[in-house]
Scaffold this motif. Structure first.
Motif, PDB file in Angstrom:
ATOM      1  N   HIS A 145       0.854  -1.343  -0.067  1.00 25.30           N
ATOM      2  CA  HIS A 145      -0.012  -0.154  -0.252  1.00 25.30           C
ATOM      3  C   HIS A 145       1.013   1.422   0.063  1.00 25.30           C
ATOM      4  CE1 HIS A 145      -3.954  -1.953   1.432  1.00 25.30           C
ATOM      5  NE2 HIS A 145      -3.489  -2.432   0.403  1.00 25.30           N
ATOM      6  N   TYR A 147      -1.008   5.036  -0.695  1.00 24.12           N
ATOM      7  CA  TYR A 147      -1.950   5.250   0.098  1.00 24.12           C
ATOM      8  C   TYR A 147      -3.021   6.285  -0.506  1.00 24.12           C
ATOM      9  CZ  TYR A 147       0.316   2.519   3.835  1.00 24.12           C
ATOM     10  OH  TYR A 147       0.872   1.588   4.432  1.00 24.12           O
ATOM     11  N   TRP A 200      -5.460   2.369   4.656  1.00 23.96           N
ATOM     12  CA  TRP A 200      -4.955   2.500   5.898  1.00 23.96           C
ATOM     13  C   TRP A 200      -5.798   1.344   7.039  1.00 23.96           C
ATOM     14  CZ3 TRP A 200      -0.638   4.956   7.376  1.00 23.96           C
ATOM     15  CH2 TRP A 200      -0.286   6.016   6.406  1.00 23.96           C
TER      16      TRP A 200
END
Length: 253
Positions: A148, A153, A159
């Motif tokens: 990620h 992100y 997250w």
């Protein structure tokens, strides 16, 4: 876990054109594990089965060898352990999922075979299983964090698999050390199981955003985010919930 490994390794190794014949091994071992564990879950197999134990041992061995192969694949490239190689070479932590699957299979067979088969393994208390599952959750979250991070992100939901599973791992580790299973641990594990399922849906949406969407699925499922990866969180969370059930049962005597 075995289903996640089967689908993920089949897709990723197909993308690698099965350049090494050993790339067939995780597919075969995880498929055999699914068949063996399905029989165990159905109740058609009672007692310890040497064949099933051998299949689980093979999964552990193939996964451990895969960790070595993937590490070598990363380090042999120019730059060695670098962000670029960690991002775009063989995923260094992926084979650990097969090791985890094999270990959970061993634990399931031991527990399903009765206390006489457990030997010195303290599985009936649930604490050993809780500790091992906590390690698995931490490792899976670390792998998600790396990939990620590669994706910058760009979506806030990215997250979730790098924050919630570590909380579950910490709560589960505490349960393993203290022998007490609180509602917070149960809640975080249930949420982690949901993250695995929703993560697969988000990854499917990510595939659809590539040119041609699902009409061009043959290319896009290889180029987009890996569909089979998030359900590993669900499998680990279920194992953790099982460990909590054992801890509570053992505490009641």
């Amino acid at each position: 876990m075995a289903g996640s490994v089967l689908a993920d390794s089949a897709m990723e190794h197909y993308r690698g054109s099965f350049d090494n014949r050993a790339m067939l091994l995780p597919i075969a071992s995880s498929a055999l594990a699914i068949a063996a564990d399905s029989r165990l879950a159905s109740g058609r197999v009672t007692g310890a089965s040497p064949l099933t134990a051998s299949i689980h041992a093979a999964s552990i061995a193939v996964g451990a060898a895969g960790l070595g192969f993937h590490t070598y694949n990363v380090t042999r490239k120019a730059g060695g352990i670098s962000w670029n190689n960690l991002f775009y070479r063989a995923p260094i932590g992926a084979p650990a999922a097969l090791v985890t699957s094999g270990m959970l299979g061993v634990a399931a067979q031991a527990l399903g075979s009765g206390a006489s088969y457990l030997g010195p393994l303290p599985l009936l208390s649930g604490r050993a299983l809780a500790g091992f599952t906590a390690l698995g959750l931490a490792g899976a979250s670390a792998e998600a964090a790396l990939l990620h991070f590669r994706g910058a992100y760009h979506d806030s939901f990215m997250w979730l698999p790098v924050t919630l599973p570590p909380l579950s791992a910490a709560a589960l580790a505490r349960a393993a050390m203290t022998g007490r299973a609180g509602w917070i641990t149960t809640a975080t594990l249930a949420a982690t199981a949901a993250v695995g399922l929703f993560g697969m849906a988000f990854h499917a949406y990510g595939v659809s955003r590539n040119m041609g969407g699902w009409k061009n699925w043959r290319q896009n499922i290889l180029a987009g985010p890996p569909l089979p990866a998030p359900p590993s969180f669900t499998g680990l969370a279920i194992a953790g919930l099982g460990a909590l059930m054992l801890i509570r049962r053992f505490a009641r005597g």
